[in-house]
Design an enzyme around this catalytic site. Structure first.
Site: not given
Ligand code: NAD
Ligand code: TYD
Length: 357
Positions: A139-141, A164, A168
């Site tokens: 993630t960019d975070e 988180y 990461k």
């Molecule tokens: P998600 O939470 O929707 O899915 C995570 C999946 O991992 C789930 O299916 C869960 O069951 C599985 N999982 C969790 N713990 C596990 C374990 N111990 N063993 C096996 N499986 C396990 O997450 P996502 O949004 O699909 O994100 C996927 C990846 O992308 C993550 O690594 C996250 O850090 C990264 N990422 C997500 C975003 C975003 O905006 N969602 C942005 C940047 C990076």
């Molecule tokens: P989120 O989807 O949790 O992603 P991230 O924190 O990883 O960027 O949140 C996106 C943005 O929205 C973040 O600035 C937090 C804000 N947010 C709210 O304002 N209300 C909410 O209920 C949630 C879940 C997030």
């Protein structure tokens, strides 16, 4: 595409976390696109993972699902023995910042120990000079927060600020350390906020759509002026396909559509889209926008410079944000059964603890 870039040819691919949001979208792209490649998904089916997310590929001949934990070294080792993976695409993680504030150790366990377990298995299995690749999704975070100006690049120093993001960052460091110390062939991508079908409604965009649909309070943290950079998940899947096959080993790619919005602007757009889709009077859902106590340590702004993945790999996002949001709203409204299944008792308990509603 850079012609000097060595190609990787995946043949047997372990996809961790494939039943989650991004993993499921990736599999829905890859499994039909590469019928001669075998895909095995290892997923623990936590609250965030759902069999429904992989239903579109579940019957494919080149797809296998294994329920299990990435931190289970015996299981992971056995899967490497059985399937002789050439490739790992590692999505599995605890992924929600708010939950990491409530329960940080779960994030350390899965994101740090789980990643280390996979790296150990790959290091043990990949002893010859075969065509192997470990792609780590991050993630960019990990870069912390930006002020009003500037963007993250591949050279930005790490400065994670939530449990988180720190977990990461730890996993990213481990991947690079395995590359440096053991020569493990890896690539790594840091991506901006994703949106699209199959995202768990704990995250902002599906949460807003769901609550606008049900005419429930829509929580906006603080004053809603925090900024995020939004990427459609199907564009992310295409970028990963490119990086996996054409990315340079040892390289990091930042992926984003380079589209920034304040949270409030985004929430207002979504509420208007839901009203329009349901033929409700304009402003119906906006009335439910509620400013709530800010997230502790809430990062102000993320913005990503994706020029490397564009210039080196010729990847371009296909969705612009308005079209992507419209498609996303439509998808959630067209999938009431999915929403019903995912918003179970555990979800209600989470929402109650997080928002008191
Ligand atoms: P998600 O939470 O929707 O899915 C995570 C999946 O991992 C789930 O299916 C869960 O069951 C599985 N999982 C969790 N713990 C596990 C374990 N111990 N063993 C096996 N499986 C396990 O997450 P996502 O949004 O699909 O994100 C996927 C990846 O992308 C993550 O690594 C996250 O850090 C990264 N990422 C997500 C975003 C975003 O905006 N969602 C942005 C940047 C990076
Ligand atoms: P989120 O989807 O949790 O992603 P991230 O924190 O990883 O960027 O949140 C996106 C943005 O929205 C973040 O600035 C937090 C804000 N947010 C709210 O304002 N209300 C909410 O209920 C949630 C879940 C997030």
């Amino acid at each position: 595409m850079n012609s000097s870039t060595p190609e990787h040819h995946p043949t047997r691919v372990l996809v961790t976390g494939g039943a989650g949001f991004i993993g499921a979208n990736f599999l829905q792209h890859m499994v039909p696109a590469y019928p001669d490649v075998a895909f095995v998904t290892l997923d623990a089916l936590t609250y965030a993972g759902h069999r429904r997310n992989i239903a579109p590929v579940a019957e494919a001949d080149n797809f296998t699902f294994v329920e299990g934990d990435i931190a289970d070294a015996a299981l992971v080792g056995r899967l490497f023995d059985e399937h002789a993976f050439t490739t790992v695409v590692h999505f599995a993680a605890e992924s929600h910042v708010d939950r990491s504030i409530q329960d940080p150790l779960a994030f350390v366990r899965t994101n740090v120990v789980g990643t280390a377990t996979l790296l150990e298995a790959a290091r043990t299995a990949w002893r010859d000079d075969g065509d192997y690749r470990f792609h780590h999704i991050s993630t960019d975070e990990v870069f912390g927060e930006l002020g009003a100006e500037g963007t993250f690049t591949e050279a930005t120093p790490y400065a994670p600020r939530s449990p988180y993001a720190a977990s990461k960052a730890g996993s990213d460091h481990l991947v690079r350390a395995y590359g440096h110390t053991y020569g493990l062939p890896f690539t790594l991508s840091n991506t901006s906020n994703n949106y699209g079908p199959y995202q768990h409604p704990e995250k902002l965009i599906p949460l807003v759509i769901l609550r606008a649909l049900r005419e429930q309070p829509i929580p906006v943290y603080g004053d809603g002026q925090n900024v995020r950079d939004w990427l459609h998940v199907q564009d992310h899947a295409l970028a990963l396909d490119c990086i996996l096959r054409h990315g340079r080993t040892g390289q990091t790619y930042l992926v984003s559509a380079e589209v920034e919005r304040t949270n409030l602007h985004l929430v207002e757009t979504l509420t208007d889209l839901v009203d329009a889709a349901l033929d409700r009077p304009a402003g119906t859902a906006r009335q439910h926008i509620t400013f709530v106590t800010d997230r502790p340590g809430h990062d102000f702004r993320y913005a990503v410079d994706a020029s490397r993945v564009r210039d080196e790999l010729s990847w371009r996002p296909q969705y612009d944000l308005p079209a992507g949001l419209e498609q996303t709203v439509r998808w959630y409204l067209d999938h009431p059964d999915w929403l019903e299944a995912i918003t179970d008792e555990d979800y209600a308990a989470y929402i109650d603890a997080q928002y008191g509603t």
